[in-house]
Write a protein that holds these residues in place. Structure first.
Motif, short mmCIF file in Angstrom:
data_model
loop_
_atom_site.label_atom_id
_atom_site.label_comp_id
_atom_site.label_asym_id
_atom_site.label_seq_id
_atom_site.Cartn_x
_atom_site.Cartn_y
_atom_site.Cartn_z
N ARG A 55 23.73 41.37 42.46
CA ARG A 55 23.30 42.70 42.05
C ARG A 55 24.35 43.37 41.17
O ARG A 55 24.03 44.04 40.19
CB ARG A 55 23.00 43.54 43.28
CG ARG A 55 22.52 44.93 42.94
CD ARG A 55 21.98 45.66 44.11
NE ARG A 55 22.98 45.87 45.13
CZ ARG A 55 22.82 46.67 46.17
NH1 ARG A 55 21.69 47.30 46.34
NH2 ARG A 55 23.77 46.83 47.05
N ALA A 85 17.31 49.81 38.44
CA ALA A 85 16.49 48.80 39.15
C ALA A 85 17.38 47.90 40.01
O ALA A 85 16.99 47.55 41.14
CB ALA A 85 15.71 47.97 38.15
N ALA A 86 18.53 47.53 39.53
CA ALA A 86 19.43 46.69 40.31
C ALA A 86 19.97 47.45 41.52
O ALA A 86 20.20 46.86 42.57
CB ALA A 86 20.58 46.21 39.45
N GLU A 87 20.14 48.75 41.39
CA GLU A 87 20.61 49.56 42.52
C GLU A 87 19.56 49.68 43.61
O GLU A 87 19.88 49.72 44.79
CB GLU A 87 21.03 50.94 42.02
CG GLU A 87 21.59 51.84 43.07
CD GLU A 87 22.92 51.33 43.62
OE1 GLU A 87 23.18 51.56 44.81
OE2 GLU A 87 23.69 50.71 42.87
N ARG A 88 18.30 49.72 43.21
CA ARG A 88 17.23 49.94 44.18
C ARG A 88 16.77 48.67 44.89
O ARG A 88 16.05 48.76 45.88
CB ARG A 88 16.04 50.58 43.50
CG ARG A 88 16.36 51.99 43.07
CD ARG A 88 15.15 52.69 42.59
NE ARG A 88 15.51 54.04 42.22
CZ ARG A 88 14.66 55.01 42.08
NH1 ARG A 88 13.39 54.77 42.26
NH2 ARG A 88 15.06 56.19 41.75
N VAL A 89 17.16 47.51 44.39
CA VAL A 89 16.77 46.26 45.04
C VAL A 89 17.53 46.12 46.34
O VAL A 89 18.75 46.25 46.39
CB VAL A 89 17.08 45.06 44.10
CG1 VAL A 89 16.88 43.75 44.84
CG2 VAL A 89 16.21 45.12 42.87
N VAL A 90 16.78 45.84 47.40
CA VAL A 90 17.39 45.68 48.73
C VAL A 90 17.84 44.24 48.88
O VAL A 90 17.04 43.31 48.72
CB VAL A 90 16.36 46.04 49.83
CG1 VAL A 90 16.97 45.83 51.20
CG2 VAL A 90 15.88 47.45 49.64
N PRO A 91 19.14 44.01 49.18
CA PRO A 91 19.58 42.62 49.35
C PRO A 91 18.95 41.98 50.58
O PRO A 91 18.75 42.64 51.59
CB PRO A 91 21.11 42.75 49.51
CG PRO A 91 21.41 44.18 49.65
CD PRO A 91 20.20 44.97 49.31
N ALA A 92 18.65 40.70 50.46
CA ALA A 92 17.98 40.00 51.56
C ALA A 92 18.95 39.61 52.64
O ALA A 92 20.08 39.48 52.53
CB ALA A 92 17.30 38.75 51.02
N VAL A 114 24.07 42.05 37.61
CA VAL A 114 22.96 42.66 36.88
C VAL A 114 23.30 44.09 36.49
O VAL A 114 22.99 44.53 35.38
CB VAL A 114 21.66 42.59 37.72
CG1 VAL A 114 20.54 43.36 37.06
CG2 VAL A 114 21.26 41.15 37.95
N GLN A 115 23.98 44.82 37.37
CA GLN A 115 24.41 46.17 37.04
C GLN A 115 25.42 46.16 35.90
O GLN A 115 25.39 47.02 35.02
CB GLN A 115 25.02 46.86 38.25
CG GLN A 115 24.02 47.29 39.28
CD GLN A 115 24.68 47.90 40.49
OE1 GLN A 115 25.80 47.56 40.84
NE2 GLN A 115 23.98 48.81 41.14
#
Length: 76
Positions: A2, A69-76, A5-6
């Motif tokens: 992430r 968008a990269a900030e809002r993605v929840v890591p798995a 991507v940021q």
């Protein structure tokens, strides 16, 4: 991943803002790196002729969208 991507999104924002500044005035800082889009992509695409400022500002907005968008993605 992430953070990578940021970082890419931040680089796109910097390139867009730098290209807009370079289009309006002279860009004294990191022009070789930050104006790659302005020097290679914009002259190669005929549809962008005359719309260089809008293309650079659109690149900055796209980069900001990638960062958000990269900030809002929840890591798995």
């Amino acid at each position: 991943m992430r953070r990578l991507v940021q970082l890419v999104g931040l680089f796109l924002v910097l390139q867009g803002v730098s290209g807009a500044i370079d289009h309006l005035a002279h860009q004294p800082f990191f022009g070789v790196v930050l104006n790659l889009f302005n020097r290679f992509v914009v002259p190669s695409v005929d549809a962008l002729a005359g719309y260089e400022l809008y293309a650079n500002l659109s690149l900055a907005v796209l980069g900001a969208a990638v960062v958000v968008a990269a900030e809002r993605v929840v890591p798995a």
